[in-house]
Design an enzyme around this catalytic site. Structure first.
Site, PDB file in Angstrom:
ATOM      1  N   GLY A  12       0.835  -1.202   0.000  1.00 43.28           N
ATOM      2  CA  GLY A  12       0.000   0.000   0.000  1.00 43.28           C
ATOM      3  C   GLY A  12       0.867   1.248   0.000  1.00 43.28           C
ATOM      4  O   GLY A  12       2.110   1.150   0.075  1.00 43.28           O
ATOM      5  N   ASP A  13       0.213   2.404  -0.136  1.00 45.42           N
ATOM      6  CA  ASP A  13       0.914   3.699  -0.127  1.00 45.42           C
ATOM      7  C   ASP A  13       1.930   3.822  -1.257  1.00 45.42           C
ATOM      8  O   ASP A  13       2.965   4.461  -1.098  1.00 45.42           O
ATOM      9  CB  ASP A  13       1.630   3.933   1.231  1.00 45.42           C
ATOM     10  CG  ASP A  13       0.700   3.737   2.402  1.00 45.42           C
ATOM     11  OD1 ASP A  13      -0.432   4.231   2.330  1.00 45.42           O
ATOM     12  OD2 ASP A  13       1.097   3.081   3.379  1.00 45.42           O
ATOM     13  N   LYS A  16      -0.993   5.724  -5.250  1.00 51.30           N
ATOM     14  CA  LYS A  16      -2.131   5.478  -6.154  1.00 51.30           C
ATOM     15  C   LYS A  16      -2.889   6.743  -6.477  1.00 51.30           C
ATOM     16  O   LYS A  16      -3.408   6.892  -7.574  1.00 51.30           O
ATOM     17  CB  LYS A  16      -3.113   4.489  -5.514  1.00 51.30           C
ATOM     18  CG  LYS A  16      -2.657   3.070  -5.512  1.00 51.30           C
ATOM     19  CD  LYS A  16      -3.772   2.207  -4.944  1.00 51.30           C
ATOM     20  CE  LYS A  16      -3.265   1.124  -4.033  1.00 51.30           C
ATOM     21  NZ  LYS A  16      -2.863   1.576  -2.696  1.00 51.30           N
ATOM     22  N   LYS A  18      -2.394   9.933  -7.275  1.00 52.85           N
ATOM     23  CA  LYS A  18      -2.127  10.695  -8.499  1.00 52.85           C
ATOM     24  C   LYS A  18      -2.501   9.892  -9.752  1.00 52.85           C
ATOM     25  O   LYS A  18      -3.113  10.412 -10.679  1.00 52.85           O
ATOM     26  CB  LYS A  18      -0.637  11.062  -8.521  1.00 52.85           C
ATOM     27  CG  LYS A  18      -0.179  11.609  -9.850  1.00 52.85           C
ATOM     28  CD  LYS A  18       1.278  11.993  -9.846  1.00 52.85           C
ATOM     29  CE  LYS A  18       1.808  11.943 -11.268  1.00 52.85           C
ATOM     30  NZ  LYS A  18       3.174  12.433 -11.414  1.00 52.85           N
ATOM     31  N   HIS A  41      -6.194   8.827   0.351  1.00 54.28           N
ATOM     32  CA  HIS A  41      -5.266   9.537  -0.510  1.00 54.28           C
ATOM     33  C   HIS A  41      -5.696  10.969  -0.760  1.00 54.28           C
ATOM     34  O   HIS A  41      -6.827  11.351  -0.528  1.00 54.28           O
ATOM     35  CB  HIS A  41      -4.956   8.777  -1.796  1.00 54.28           C
ATOM     36  CG  HIS A  41      -6.129   8.448  -2.628  1.00 54.28           C
ATOM     37  ND1 HIS A  41      -6.480   7.153  -2.923  1.00 54.28           N
ATOM     38  CD2 HIS A  41      -7.015   9.236  -3.251  1.00 54.28           C
ATOM     39  CE1 HIS A  41      -7.550   7.174  -3.674  1.00 54.28           C
ATOM     40  NE2 HIS A  41      -7.895   8.409  -3.895  1.00 54.28           N
ATOM     41  N   GLN A 226      -5.117  -0.306  -0.393  1.00 51.43           N
ATOM     42  CA  GLN A 226      -4.035  -1.083   0.227  1.00 51.43           C
ATOM     43  C   GLN A 226      -3.118  -1.695  -0.861  1.00 51.43           C
ATOM     44  O   GLN A 226      -2.995  -1.107  -1.915  1.00 51.43           O
ATOM     45  CB  GLN A 226      -4.572  -2.162   1.178  1.00 51.43           C
ATOM     46  CG  GLN A 226      -5.215  -1.614   2.442  1.00 51.43           C
ATOM     47  CD  GLN A 226      -6.688  -1.284   2.272  1.00 51.43           C
ATOM     48  OE1 GLN A 226      -7.440  -2.056   1.728  1.00 51.43           O
ATOM     49  NE2 GLN A 226      -7.108  -0.136   2.756  1.00 51.43           N
ATOM     50  N   VAL A 302      -3.829   8.155   6.702  1.00 45.41           N
ATOM     51  CA  VAL A 302      -4.972   7.948   7.604  1.00 45.41           C
ATOM     52  C   VAL A 302      -4.563   8.119   9.060  1.00 45.41           C
ATOM     53  O   VAL A 302      -5.224   8.810   9.828  1.00 45.41           O
ATOM     54  CB  VAL A 302      -5.590   6.538   7.367  1.00 45.41           C
ATOM     55  CG1 VAL A 302      -6.640   6.222   8.414  1.00 45.41           C
ATOM     56  CG2 VAL A 302      -6.197   6.459   5.984  1.00 45.41           C
ATOM     57  N   GLY A 304      -1.264   8.939  10.210  1.00 42.72           N
ATOM     58  CA  GLY A 304      -0.116   9.823  10.447  1.00 42.72           C
ATOM     59  C   GLY A 304       1.125   9.076  10.919  1.00 42.72           C
ATOM     60  O   GLY A 304       2.140   9.677  11.264  1.00 42.72           O
ATOM     61  N   LEU A 334      10.385   7.776  -8.202  1.00 41.42           N
ATOM     62  CA  LEU A 334      11.765   7.520  -8.635  1.00 41.42           C
ATOM     63  C   LEU A 334      12.680   8.638  -8.134  1.00 41.42           C
ATOM     64  O   LEU A 334      13.824   8.396  -7.745  1.00 41.42           O
ATOM     65  CB  LEU A 334      11.801   7.443 -10.170  1.00 41.42           C
ATOM     66  CG  LEU A 334      13.148   7.108 -10.788  1.00 41.42           C
ATOM     67  CD1 LEU A 334      13.539   5.666 -10.479  1.00 41.42           C
ATOM     68  CD2 LEU A 334      13.154   7.333 -12.295  1.00 41.42           C
TER      69      LEU A 334
HETATM   70  P1  IMP Z   1      -6.656  -2.659   8.926  1.00 42.87           P
HETATM   71  O1  IMP Z   1      -6.890  -2.623   7.453  1.00 42.87           O
HETATM   72  O2  IMP Z   1      -7.025  -1.378   9.619  1.00 42.87           O
HETATM   73  O3  IMP Z   1      -7.247  -3.861   9.598  1.00 42.87           O
HETATM   74  O4  IMP Z   1      -5.061  -2.784   9.157  1.00 42.87           O
HETATM   75  C1  IMP Z   1      -4.355  -3.985   8.817  1.00 42.87           C
HETATM   76  C2  IMP Z   1      -2.975  -3.669   8.226  1.00 42.87           C
HETATM   77  O5  IMP Z   1      -3.147  -3.042   6.968  1.00 42.87           O
HETATM   78  C3  IMP Z   1      -2.124  -2.707   9.056  1.00 42.87           C
HETATM   79  O6  IMP Z   1      -0.761  -3.066   8.897  1.00 42.87           O
HETATM   80  C4  IMP Z   1      -2.373  -1.370   8.403  1.00 42.87           C
HETATM   81  O7  IMP Z   1      -1.311  -0.470   8.619  1.00 42.87           O
HETATM   82  C5  IMP Z   1      -2.452  -1.784   6.954  1.00 42.87           C
HETATM   83  N1  IMP Z   1      -3.234  -0.868   6.111  1.00 42.87           N
HETATM   84  C6  IMP Z   1      -4.575  -0.720   6.056  1.00 42.87           C
HETATM   85  N2  IMP Z   1      -4.935   0.203   5.148  1.00 42.87           N
HETATM   86  C7  IMP Z   1      -3.779   0.647   4.604  1.00 42.87           C
HETATM   87  C8  IMP Z   1      -3.501   1.591   3.562  1.00 42.87           C
HETATM   88  O8  IMP Z   1      -4.375   2.208   2.943  1.00 42.87           O
HETATM   89  N3  IMP Z   1      -2.159   1.759   3.266  1.00 42.87           N
HETATM   90  C9  IMP Z   1      -1.177   1.057   3.892  1.00 42.87           C
HETATM   91  N4  IMP Z   1      -1.413   0.173   4.864  1.00 42.87           N
HETATM   92  C10 IMP Z   1      -2.692  -0.038   5.216  1.00 42.87           C
END
Ligand code: IMP
Length: 432
Positions: A12-13, A16, A18, A41, A226, A302, A304, A334
């Site tokens: 995740g992160d 996405k 942009k 985002h 994610q 979400v 911080g 990059l």
């Molecule tokens: P949950 O989705 O709140 O149950 O969190 C489960 C795992 O997914 C944790 O490690 C969170 O940090 C990660 N996670 C959930 N949503 C995101 C996201 O949008 N970006 C990155 N990590 C996420």
């Protein structure tokens, strides 16, 4: 014409926001198919900053239809606040441009509380997942346990009390066991009825609506949240989210068949990050990690939280290419690597002295993985804002080409800054 699914190919992160915004301008319909308001985002359009969490990116663009599919878990109060916040910024979100699957599962306060109780208890025993504490996991548990309250239930005031009863039989037993106070039936009824008038106008038989749009030749963009390594089946279990994040879920989570999806775009960061707990073979708990975190502004949208940072892991992204059927990748950030003397790419793993070419599913094996690196020369020049391959230093091109070779998928887009136009476009996923 191809419909497009966008997925994260790491944890995740990957940036996405942009890319999804760029694609949603070309799409007619934008669909969320999994996850909930754990995602987040930021979109910058004509100088205005919009922060989205549960709403599909289509809501910020005029003339687009945004759809929340059945695979999403919806906190109705969080949804109403997100709609109101965007309305405060001048956007009009009405049933004309937003529809919600009537069979999507609701997240209630008791889910959020349970998420928090478990995380607090786990921090003392060292088994914390590091969730976003938004009730995502507990809501999916109730969906699979066949006791969830769904969007359509808000319309049926006759049968709702019985459904709440059933839900509370389960939750109050759980809460008693954990030493937390029980929840009153009337409190959940009030929580639901107080928001139903705001939610019900958006409810829709989403699979049917999407089928009609597909038959008319509309361009549909499926917006994943994610990343692949957070997938409930294919990720680093149990340190994952509670939904399938892979591209196949676009079909199941919206009610369309798999044939509706043409192009799978995997958003891929030029290095690796993750938030929360769990294995991370290429993590750099040193000055390199610090450099990437600072240069890349790696803080969760979400929660911080500071993101963990490390080298690019080609083994994981190659796995994501297979798990999603990725057609091409959008390589992001990059420019964060500019100025490093040398770069490492993980090309394999060693576990207990044995070389392996993928991340094994076992939690024990995952924790013992040692990365095998290849070292490449870095580049001194800035790549910020590059819009053509010829704008990039030779070593940066070499780095990108090597990634393509290692993961077995081509770069369709290369993003060189948060600005929309700072993108090298190789293939437009919506073009045949
Ligand atoms: P949950 O989705 O709140 O149950 O969190 C489960 C795992 O997914 C944790 O490690 C969170 O940090 C990660 N996670 C959930 N949503 C995101 C996201 O949008 N970006 C990155 N990590 C996420």
């Amino acid at each position: 014409m191809a419909n497009v699914v966008v997925v994260g190919s790491q944890w995740g992160d990957e940036g996405k926001g942009k890319i999804v915004d760029w694609l949603s301008e070309r799409a007619d319909v934008v669909v969320r198919f999994q996850g909930g308001h754990n995602a987040g985002h930021t979109l910058v359009i004509d100088g205005t900053v919009y922060k989205l969490s549960l709403l599909p990116s289509g809501v910020v663009r005029e003339g687009k239809l945004a759809v929340i599919g059945n695979g999403v878990v919806i906190d109705p109060h969080a949804l109403v606040s997100e709609i109101d916040k965007l309305a405060g910024q001048g956007l009009s979100i009405t049933p004309d441009n937003l529809r919600i699957a009537d069979n999507a599962t609701l997240i209630l306060s008791l889910h959020r509380e349970l998420d928090g109780y478990r995380e607090d208890a786990a921090s003392n025993s060292g088994t914390r997942i590091g969730t976003t504490r938004r009730g995502i996991g507990p809501a999916y548990e109730d969906k699979v346990g066949r006791r969830a309250i769904r969007v359509m239930d808000l319309a049926d005031i006759e049968t709702l009390p019985g459904k709440v009863d059933r839900l509370l039989t389960h939750h109050n037993a759980l809460r008693r066991g954990l030493g937390h106070p029980e929840v009153a039936h009337s409190a959940i009824m009030t929580e639901l009825t107080s928001v139903s008038e705001r939610i019900l106008p958006y409810q829709e038989t989403v699979w049917r609506l999407l089928d009609q749009h597909r038959r008319k030749g509309a361009r549909i963009l499926f917006e994943g949240a994610q990343g692949t390594l957070l997938d409930i089946d294919h990720g680093t279990y149990p340190f994952v989210t509670s939904s399938n994040t892979v591209a196949g879920q676009a079909a199941a989570g919206s009610g369309m068949g798999p044939g509706a999806v043409g192009y799978v775009l995997g958003i891929t960061k030029a290095y690796t990050t993750r938030v929360g707990e769990g294995p991370f073979p290429t993590e750099q708990n040193n000055e390199v990690g610090q450099f990437l975190g600072e240069r890349g502004h790696e803080f969760g949208t979400v929660t911080g939280r500071k993101r963990r940072c490390g080298w690019f892991d080609a083994v994981l992204v190659r796995q994501a290419v297979a798990n999603n059927g990725i057609t091409g990748i959008a390589l992001t950030k990059l420019d964060v690597l500019d100025g490093l003397d040398e770069l490492k790419i993980c090309i394999g793993y060693r576990i207990d002295g044995e070389e392996v070419d993928h991340l094994p599913a076992s939690q024990g094996a995952q924790s013992r993985v040692e990365p095998i690196y290849e070292t490449l020369e870095g580049w001194k020049e800035s790549t910020v804002g590059a819009r053509r391959w010829t704008d990039l230093p030779a070593q940066a091109v070499k780095y990108v080409r090597h990634i393509e070779e290692l993961i077995g998928a081509p770069v369709a887009l290369l993003s060189t800054s948060p600005e929309r136009d700072d993108t090298i476009l190789v293939t437009d996923p919506f073009e045949d």
